[in-house]
Write a protein that holds these residues in place. Structure first.
Motif, PDB file in Angstrom:
ATOM      1  N   LYS A   1      -2.660   8.038  -4.165  1.00 18.74           N
ATOM      2  CA  LYS A   1      -3.489   7.057  -4.864  1.00 18.74           C
ATOM      3  C   LYS A   1      -3.979   5.933  -3.965  1.00 18.74           C
ATOM      4  O   LYS A   1      -4.960   5.261  -4.280  1.00 18.74           O
ATOM      5  N   TRP A   2      -3.315   5.717  -2.812  1.00 14.32           N
ATOM      6  CA  TRP A   2      -3.705   4.616  -1.930  1.00 14.32           C
ATOM      7  C   TRP A   2      -4.675   5.042  -0.843  1.00 14.32           C
ATOM      8  O   TRP A   2      -5.149   4.201  -0.073  1.00 14.32           O
ATOM      9  N   ILE A   3      -5.004   6.334  -0.764  1.00 11.31           N
ATOM     10  CA  ILE A   3      -5.971   6.786   0.239  1.00 11.31           C
ATOM     11  C   ILE A   3      -7.349   6.206  -0.078  1.00 11.31           C
ATOM     12  O   ILE A   3      -7.864   6.344  -1.187  1.00 11.31           O
ATOM     13  N   GLY A   4      -7.934   5.532   0.910  1.00  8.98           N
ATOM     14  CA  GLY A   4      -9.262   4.972   0.741  1.00  8.98           C
ATOM     15  C   GLY A   4      -9.309   3.655   0.002  1.00  8.98           C
ATOM     16  O   GLY A   4     -10.390   3.077  -0.170  1.00  8.98           O
ATOM     17  N   GLU A   5      -8.167   3.150  -0.403  1.00 12.80           N
ATOM     18  CA  GLU A   5      -8.124   1.878  -1.119  1.00 12.80           C
ATOM     19  C   GLU A   5      -8.114   0.703  -0.134  1.00 12.80           C
ATOM     20  O   GLU A   5      -7.516   0.792   0.941  1.00 12.80           O
ATOM     21  N   PRO A   6      -8.731  -0.405  -0.491  1.00  9.48           N
ATOM     22  CA  PRO A   6      -8.680  -1.593   0.378  1.00  9.48           C
ATOM     23  C   PRO A   6      -7.276  -2.200   0.352  1.00  9.48           C
ATOM     24  O   PRO A   6      -6.498  -1.957  -0.578  1.00  9.48           O
ATOM     25  N   GLU A   7      -6.977  -2.968   1.371  1.00 12.77           N
ATOM     26  CA  GLU A   7      -5.672  -3.629   1.418  1.00 12.77           C
ATOM     27  C   GLU A   7      -5.526  -4.540   0.204  1.00 12.77           C
ATOM     28  O   GLU A   7      -6.369  -5.409  -0.039  1.00 12.77           O
ATOM     29  N   PRO A   8      -4.466  -4.360  -0.573  1.00 13.46           N
ATOM     30  CA  PRO A   8      -4.312  -5.162  -1.796  1.00 13.46           C
ATOM     31  C   PRO A   8      -3.916  -6.594  -1.490  1.00 13.46           C
ATOM     32  O   PRO A   8      -3.314  -6.887  -0.454  1.00 13.46           O
ATOM     33  N   GLU A   9      -4.259  -7.481  -2.396  1.00 17.95           N
ATOM     34  CA  GLU A   9      -3.850  -8.868  -2.308  1.00 17.95           C
ATOM     35  C   GLU A   9      -2.437  -8.975  -2.875  1.00 17.95           C
ATOM     36  O   GLU A   9      -2.195  -8.600  -4.022  1.00 17.95           O
ATOM     37  N   PRO A  10      -1.474  -9.465  -2.088  1.00 12.18           N
ATOM     38  CA  PRO A  10      -0.073  -9.446  -2.524  1.00 12.18           C
ATOM     39  C   PRO A  10       0.174 -10.124  -3.862  1.00 12.18           C
ATOM     40  O   PRO A  10       1.003  -9.655  -4.653  1.00 12.18           O
ATOM     41  N   TYR A  11      -0.505 -11.231  -4.126  1.00 17.04           N
ATOM     42  CA  TYR A  11      -0.200 -12.009  -5.331  1.00 17.04           C
ATOM     43  C   TYR A  11      -1.349 -11.998  -6.340  1.00 17.04           C
ATOM     44  O   TYR A  11      -1.572 -12.957  -7.049  1.00 17.04           O
ATOM     45  N   SER A  12      -2.043 -10.864  -6.363  1.00 20.38           N
ATOM     46  CA  SER A  12      -3.141 -10.718  -7.317  1.00 20.38           C
ATOM     47  C   SER A  12      -2.642 -10.374  -8.707  1.00 20.38           C
ATOM     48  O   SER A  12      -3.405 -10.426  -9.677  1.00 20.38           O
ATOM     49  N   GLY A  13      -1.371 -10.002  -8.796  1.00 22.18           N
ATOM     50  CA  GLY A  13      -0.821  -9.572 -10.079  1.00 22.18           C
ATOM     51  C   GLY A  13      -0.831  -8.070 -10.238  1.00 22.18           C
ATOM     52  O   GLY A  13      -0.260  -7.540 -11.204  1.00 22.18           O
ATOM     53  N   SER A  14      -1.428  -7.358  -9.282  1.00 21.59           N
ATOM     54  CA  SER A  14      -1.501  -5.904  -9.378  1.00 21.59           C
ATOM     55  C   SER A  14      -0.306  -5.206  -8.735  1.00 21.59           C
ATOM     56  O   SER A  14      -0.094  -4.015  -8.946  1.00 21.59           O
ATOM     57  N   LEU A  15       0.467  -5.944  -7.947  1.00 23.40           N
ATOM     58  CA  LEU A  15       1.611  -5.360  -7.252  1.00 23.40           C
ATOM     59  C   LEU A  15       2.914  -5.832  -7.874  1.00 23.40           C
ATOM     60  O   LEU A  15       3.042  -6.993  -8.287  1.00 23.40           O
ATOM     61  N   ASN A  16       3.907  -4.936  -7.909  1.00 20.68           N
ATOM     62  CA  ASN A  16       5.236  -5.332  -8.372  1.00 20.68           C
ATOM     63  C   ASN A  16       6.034  -5.880  -7.188  1.00 20.68           C
ATOM     64  O   ASN A  16       5.571  -5.821  -6.031  1.00 20.68           O
ATOM     65  N   PRO A  17       7.224  -6.439  -7.407  1.00 17.30           N
ATOM     66  CA  PRO A  17       7.988  -7.044  -6.301  1.00 17.30           C
ATOM     67  C   PRO A  17       8.274  -6.079  -5.163  1.00 17.30           C
ATOM     68  O   PRO A  17       8.248  -6.467  -3.992  1.00 17.30           O
ATOM     69  N   SER A  18       8.567  -4.824  -5.490  1.00 12.58           N
ATOM     70  CA  SER A  18       8.846  -3.837  -4.454  1.00 12.58           C
ATOM     71  C   SER A  18       7.619  -3.593  -3.593  1.00 12.58           C
ATOM     72  O   SER A  18       7.706  -3.532  -2.355  1.00 12.58           O
ATOM     73  N   GLN A  19       6.460  -3.481  -4.212  1.00 13.96           N
ATOM     74  CA  GLN A  19       5.236  -3.237  -3.454  1.00 13.96           C
ATOM     75  C   GLN A  19       4.876  -4.423  -2.553  1.00 13.96           C
ATOM     76  O   GLN A  19       4.398  -4.224  -1.435  1.00 13.96           O
ATOM     77  N   ARG A  20       5.102  -5.637  -3.030  1.00 18.16           N
ATOM     78  CA  ARG A  20       4.830  -6.804  -2.176  1.00 18.16           C
ATOM     79  C   ARG A  20       5.719  -6.773  -0.931  1.00 18.16           C
ATOM     80  O   ARG A  20       5.279  -7.085   0.179  1.00 18.16           O
ATOM     81  N   LYS A  21       6.968  -6.386  -1.137  1.00 14.82           N
ATOM     82  CA  LYS A  21       7.909  -6.300  -0.010  1.00 14.82           C
ATOM     83  C   LYS A  21       7.419  -5.283   1.021  1.00 14.82           C
ATOM     84  O   LYS A  21       7.377  -5.568   2.234  1.00 14.82           O
ATOM     85  N   TYR A  22       7.025  -4.103   0.564  1.00 18.61           N
ATOM     86  CA  TYR A  22       6.639  -3.059   1.507  1.00 18.61           C
ATOM     87  C   TYR A  22       5.243  -3.277   2.086  1.00 18.61           C
ATOM     88  O   TYR A  22       4.963  -2.822   3.204  1.00 18.61           O
ATOM     89  N   LEU A  23       4.390  -3.973   1.365  1.00 21.07           N
ATOM     90  CA  LEU A  23       3.095  -4.321   1.946  1.00 21.07           C
ATOM     91  C   LEU A  23       3.299  -5.232   3.147  1.00 21.07           C
ATOM     92  O   LEU A  23       2.646  -5.063   4.186  1.00 21.07           O
ATOM     93  N   ASP A  24       4.200  -6.181   3.022  1.00 20.18           N
ATOM     94  CA  ASP A  24       4.526  -7.059   4.155  1.00 20.18           C
ATOM     95  C   ASP A  24       5.012  -6.237   5.344  1.00 20.18           C
ATOM     96  O   ASP A  24       4.634  -6.496   6.494  1.00 20.18           O
ATOM     97  N   LEU A  25       5.872  -5.266   5.073  1.00 14.66           N
ATOM     98  CA  LEU A  25       6.396  -4.416   6.143  1.00 14.66           C
ATOM     99  C   LEU A  25       5.262  -3.670   6.841  1.00 14.66           C
ATOM    100  O   LEU A  25       5.195  -3.628   8.081  1.00 14.66           O
ATOM    101  N   ILE A  26       4.350  -3.126   6.045  1.00 12.52           N
ATOM    102  CA  ILE A  26       3.279  -2.294   6.600  1.00 12.52           C
ATOM    103  C   ILE A  26       2.308  -3.102   7.454  1.00 12.52           C
ATOM    104  O   ILE A  26       1.981  -2.723   8.587  1.00 12.52           O
TER     105      ILE A  26
END
Length: 359
Positions: A233-258
């Motif tokens: 589902k993330w193929i071709g998607e733009p980098e998400p905004e961490p605090y847009s409300g679309s990401l859960n806590p786990s995703q914010r953590k791993y986005l930082d890692l990436i």
């Protein structure tokens, strides 16, 4: 590729599957939550599909002795543990379902036999069983390794194992140095170490995998799908905004890692596209399947713990396609080529060994 046989491995005296269901995402509504009745129904579906190992949130002990089942929603966590115990006890063969729970100590003080035994008996009561299958003896947020209390706790747990209250003892988020220390001091006592490991986070390969092989213990890995980012589902998607409300806590953590430690979102897109092409070579299996298989293929790994929001978001059938998937030397070489252009091998220096991010 065949999917008719579920892969298993030996964990102490148990034979358990190589895919586990992680329930930490159920501990708070921040990830999205279903009613407990639907969660129980989802547990049934998982067991029917062959998922017979569950990793559950345990309790965290502060210096004041207060039980905190999670830092977010302790009431919900307690209800979930109770629900899991009720579900297991309702089965015709409760022993067919393997339940792992954690015992974590924050800001450690002097450990006593009474304190540790009380924690074990609490889990036995909530799991509605005679003993704890796998008490993750993880001093999870141990602030200072120079405090020797983790050795005392393991010693007490080993005594409780000898008394029959615990069947197997594991670690959680222990690094290579301290895993080696514990296993050397308590030979044939520890069976596992639960740590983060993925095609992005490869710190376990620095030294911990070798230590586990040396002592004959298995890695139980989490974060293997980077909070769901290692998915089609993330193929071709733009980098998400961490605090847009679309990401859960786990995703914010791993986005930082990436994007802050591993590389860039553009390079991550290259990895996703590669994993997609590899999946296409193997009957169209998913990006998540390939990423999971890559981790499982490392000899020190026993199982991958896949987090699930039971009743909300489950990928039961898709995850089972991991069984029977055989990556080729070409597949692995192409993955390594992308990793060589990332900071994957430098994470051990920038973040620290496994578990350092929680200390």
């Amino acid at each position: 590729m065949t999917t008719d046989a579920h892969e298993t491995f030996k964990l102490g005296e148990f034979t358990v599957p190589r895919l586990w269901t992680g329930l930490w995402q159920l501990s708070s509504n921040a990830w999205g939550a279903a009613p407990l009745s639907k969660i129980r129904q989802a547990m049934g579906r998982h067991v029917e599909s062959g998922y017979t190992a569950f990793g559950r949130h345990g309790a965290y002990l502060t210096t004041s002795g207060t039980w905190l089942l999670t830092a977010v929603d302790p009431t919900r966590a307690l209800r979930l543990i109770t629900t899991a115990g009720q579900f297991r006890s309702s089965l015709e063969s409760p022993e067919s379902v393997f339940g792992a729970t954690k015992y974590c100590v924050f800001k450690p003080t002097v450990m006593s036999p009474e304190t540790v035994e009380a924690a074990v008996r609490q889990r036995i009561e909530r799991m509605r069983t005679e003993r704890v299958d796998l008490l993750q003896a993880c001093l999870f947020h141990w602030q200072d390794y120079s405090n020797p209390d983790y050795i005392t706790a393991i010693d007490i747990l080993s005594q409780l194992k000898a008394q029959g209250l615990i069947t197997t003892i594991g670690l959680c988020n222990f690094d290579a140095v301290h895993t080696d220390e514990i296993c050397s001091r308590f030979p044939n006592t520890i069976v596992s170490n639960q740590i983060p490991f993925s095609v992005v986070d490869t710190r376990a390969l620095y030294a911990l995998a070798q230590v586990c092989t040396k002592h004959g213990i298995k890695l139980l890995t989490y974060g293997t799908l980077c909070g769901g980012f290692l998915a089609d589902k993330w193929i071709g998607e733009p980098e998400p905004e961490p605090y847009s409300g679309s990401l859960n806590p786990s995703q914010r953590k791993y986005l930082d890692l990436i994007v802050k430690a591993w590389g860039t979102w553009a390079l991550f897109q290259e990895l996703l596209i590669l994993l997609r092409s590899i999946g296409d070579r193997h009957n169209g299996v998913s990006v998540s399947n390939v990423a999971t298989r890559w981790v499982l293929d490392h000899p020190a790994v026993g199982a991958v713990i896949v987090g699930a929001r039971l009743g909300c978001s489950e990928y039961t059938s898709d995850n089972l396609k991991v069984y029977g998937l055989v990556l080729t030397s070409q597949d692995r070489a192409e993955i390594e080529e992308v990793l060589a252009r990332s900071a994957s091998r430098q994470l051990i220096e920038t973040i620290g060994d496994c578990g350092a991010e929680y200390r």
